[in-house]
Write a protein that holds these residues in place. Structure first.
Motif, PDB file in Angstrom:
ATOM      1  N   ARG A  34      36.982 -13.743  -6.247  1.00  0.00           N
ATOM      2  CA  ARG A  34      38.050 -13.620  -7.232  1.00  0.00           C
ATOM      3  C   ARG A  34      37.897 -14.665  -8.333  1.00  0.00           C
ATOM      4  O   ARG A  34      38.021 -14.359  -9.527  1.00  0.00           O
ATOM      5  N   ALA A  90      37.750  -3.944 -14.769  1.00  0.00           N
ATOM      6  CA  ALA A  90      37.124  -5.219 -15.128  1.00  0.00           C
ATOM      7  C   ALA A  90      37.799  -6.407 -14.462  1.00  0.00           C
ATOM      8  O   ALA A  90      37.130  -7.402 -14.137  1.00  0.00           O
ATOM      9  N   THR A  91      39.107  -6.343 -14.239  1.00  0.00           N
ATOM     10  CA  THR A  91      39.848  -7.540 -13.840  1.00  0.00           C
ATOM     11  C   THR A  91      40.323  -7.541 -12.396  1.00  0.00           C
ATOM     12  O   THR A  91      40.842  -8.552 -11.933  1.00  0.00           O
ATOM     13  N   THR A  92      40.189  -6.414 -11.685  1.00  0.00           N
ATOM     14  CA  THR A  92      40.595  -6.421 -10.290  1.00  0.00           C
ATOM     15  C   THR A  92      39.844  -7.495  -9.513  1.00  0.00           C
ATOM     16  O   THR A  92      38.715  -7.868  -9.870  1.00  0.00           O
ATOM     17  N   ASP A  93      40.461  -7.984  -8.443  1.00  0.00           N
ATOM     18  CA  ASP A  93      39.844  -9.060  -7.663  1.00  0.00           C
ATOM     19  C   ASP A  93      38.559  -8.623  -6.968  1.00  0.00           C
ATOM     20  O   ASP A  93      37.694  -9.452  -6.688  1.00  0.00           O
ATOM     21  N   ASP A 100      44.498  -4.878  -5.195  1.00  0.00           N
ATOM     22  CA  ASP A 100      44.698  -6.303  -4.974  1.00  0.00           C
ATOM     23  C   ASP A 100      45.723  -6.589  -3.882  1.00  0.00           C
ATOM     24  O   ASP A 100      45.868  -7.731  -3.440  1.00  0.00           O
ATOM     25  N   ASP A 116      31.565  -4.071 -12.671  1.00  0.00           N
ATOM     26  CA  ASP A 116      30.805  -5.323 -12.656  1.00  0.00           C
ATOM     27  C   ASP A 116      29.307  -5.078 -12.535  1.00  0.00           C
ATOM     28  O   ASP A 116      28.503  -5.772 -13.171  1.00  0.00           O
ATOM     29  N   ASP A 163      40.697  -1.846 -18.106  1.00  0.00           N
ATOM     30  CA  ASP A 163      41.083  -3.234 -17.852  1.00  0.00           C
ATOM     31  C   ASP A 163      41.144  -3.514 -16.358  1.00  0.00           C
ATOM     32  O   ASP A 163      40.704  -4.574 -15.892  1.00  0.00           O
ATOM     33  N   LYS A 195      35.057 -13.745 -22.872  1.00  0.00           N
ATOM     34  CA  LYS A 195      35.962 -13.568 -24.010  1.00  0.00           C
ATOM     35  C   LYS A 195      36.159 -14.848 -24.811  1.00  0.00           C
ATOM     36  O   LYS A 195      36.940 -14.875 -25.757  1.00  0.00           O
ATOM     37  N   LYS A 200      34.953 -13.811 -10.651  1.00  0.00           N
ATOM     38  CA  LYS A 200      35.278 -12.755 -11.615  1.00  0.00           C
ATOM     39  C   LYS A 200      36.174 -13.284 -12.735  1.00  0.00           C
ATOM     40  O   LYS A 200      35.991 -12.942 -13.904  1.00  0.00           O
ATOM     41  N   LEU A 201      37.147 -14.105 -12.373  1.00  0.00           N
ATOM     42  CA  LEU A 201      38.021 -14.695 -13.393  1.00  0.00           C
ATOM     43  C   LEU A 201      37.213 -15.513 -14.387  1.00  0.00           C
ATOM     44  O   LEU A 201      37.435 -15.451 -15.601  1.00  0.00           O
ATOM     45  N   ASN A 215      35.007 -13.198 -16.671  1.00  0.00           N
ATOM     46  CA  ASN A 215      35.824 -12.534 -17.689  1.00  0.00           C
ATOM     47  C   ASN A 215      36.309 -13.519 -18.750  1.00  0.00           C
ATOM     48  O   ASN A 215      36.312 -13.222 -19.947  1.00  0.00           O
TER      49      ASN A 215
END
Length: 254
Positions: A215, A100-103, A46, A126, A97, A226, A218-219, A222
């Motif tokens: 970005r 899954a969560t990187t930009d 990132d 992804d 994690d 959840k 993806k946010l 995710n």
């Protein structure tokens, strides 16, 4: 990225970072060192605003044949209470994690065997493309341990569905690429010779996307994924795995 990695091959091709698991003699088994090196790569992602896509693949005949079980006795010898094993499990969780969560968009390129921890690494990407000869397995119960690696269970349930995951976990059976696609473990299946071309069809438009839009997307994915999850019991994965391995080791000694 200029690190001299021992378990990874990392190449930077403009907006695409290619990360290849590179311990083919062990089937690219996931060791503590490999987790450390993956964390180093993912932690730097990132900060590099030029990278839009990370491609995760494996050197040799297999993508990844699971966790490096040869480390477990040594870690238990260091600490019979399992603290070192818990640290290893928490490290696996941080890697998954981060995938899954990187930009950037993470893409798994799968071939050969994809087993246990290998399924986990792929699952947190992804997008997932596999050769039509790829074979999958979740063998944990057959090895006497719970499926508690990297937070894989909630991700499996979300991506695949409870009824199908139950059957895969309880039977620990092998399944092929066509079945993996039906289960949504794979997004596309092609002959191995066409695997890079299939990835290129994803990568070409992705590298033209606005990094802010990617970005944000993806946010959102995710967050909405959840939204119905009241609690994440996989936070206890490292504890469960270390306890199970400690008991198994003591039982063998007895």
């Amino acid at each position: 990225m200029t690190h001299d990695f021992k378990t990874l091959l990392v190449t930077h091709e403009g907006p695409v970072l290619r990360v290849r698991l590179n311990t083919p003699d062990t089937g690219n088994a996931v060791s503590g060192l490999m987790l450390d090196e993956l964390l180093a790569v993912l932690g730097a992602l990132d900060d590099d605003t030029d990278i839009r896509v990370l491609v995760l693949s494996g050197e040799g005949d297999d993508f990844c044949l699971g966790g490096d079980r040869s480390e477990f006795p040594e870690l238990l010898a260091q600490d019979a209470g399992g603290l070192a094993l818990r640290a290893l499990g928490n490290k696996a969780r941080r890697v998954c994690d981060a995938l899954a969560t990187t930009d950037v968009v993470t893409v798994a390129r799968l071939h050969g065997g994809v087993v246990g921890a290998g399924v986990g690494l792929a699952l947190f990407c992804d997008l997932r493309a596999g050769a039509d000869t790829t074979r999958f397995r979740l063998p944990e119960l057959g090895l006497g341990v719970p499926p508690a690696w990297g937070g894989i269970m909630p991700r499996l349930l979300h991506e695949v569905g409870a009824a199908k995951v139950r059957e895969l976990i309880l039977t620990a059976r092998n399944f092929d690429a066509a079945t993996a696609k039906e289960l949504s473990l794979l997004h596309t299946v092609v002959p191995e010779a066409e695997l890079d071309a299939a990835l290129a069809r994803w990568i070409k438009p992705l590298v033209r996307r606005s990094p802010t839009a990617l970005r944000t997307a993806k946010l959102m994915l995710n967050a909405y994924g959840k939204a119905n999850q009241l609690a994440d019991a996989s936070l206890f994965d490292a504890e469960l795995l270390s306890s199970a391995l400690s008991v198994a080791q003591h039982t063998r000694r007895g």
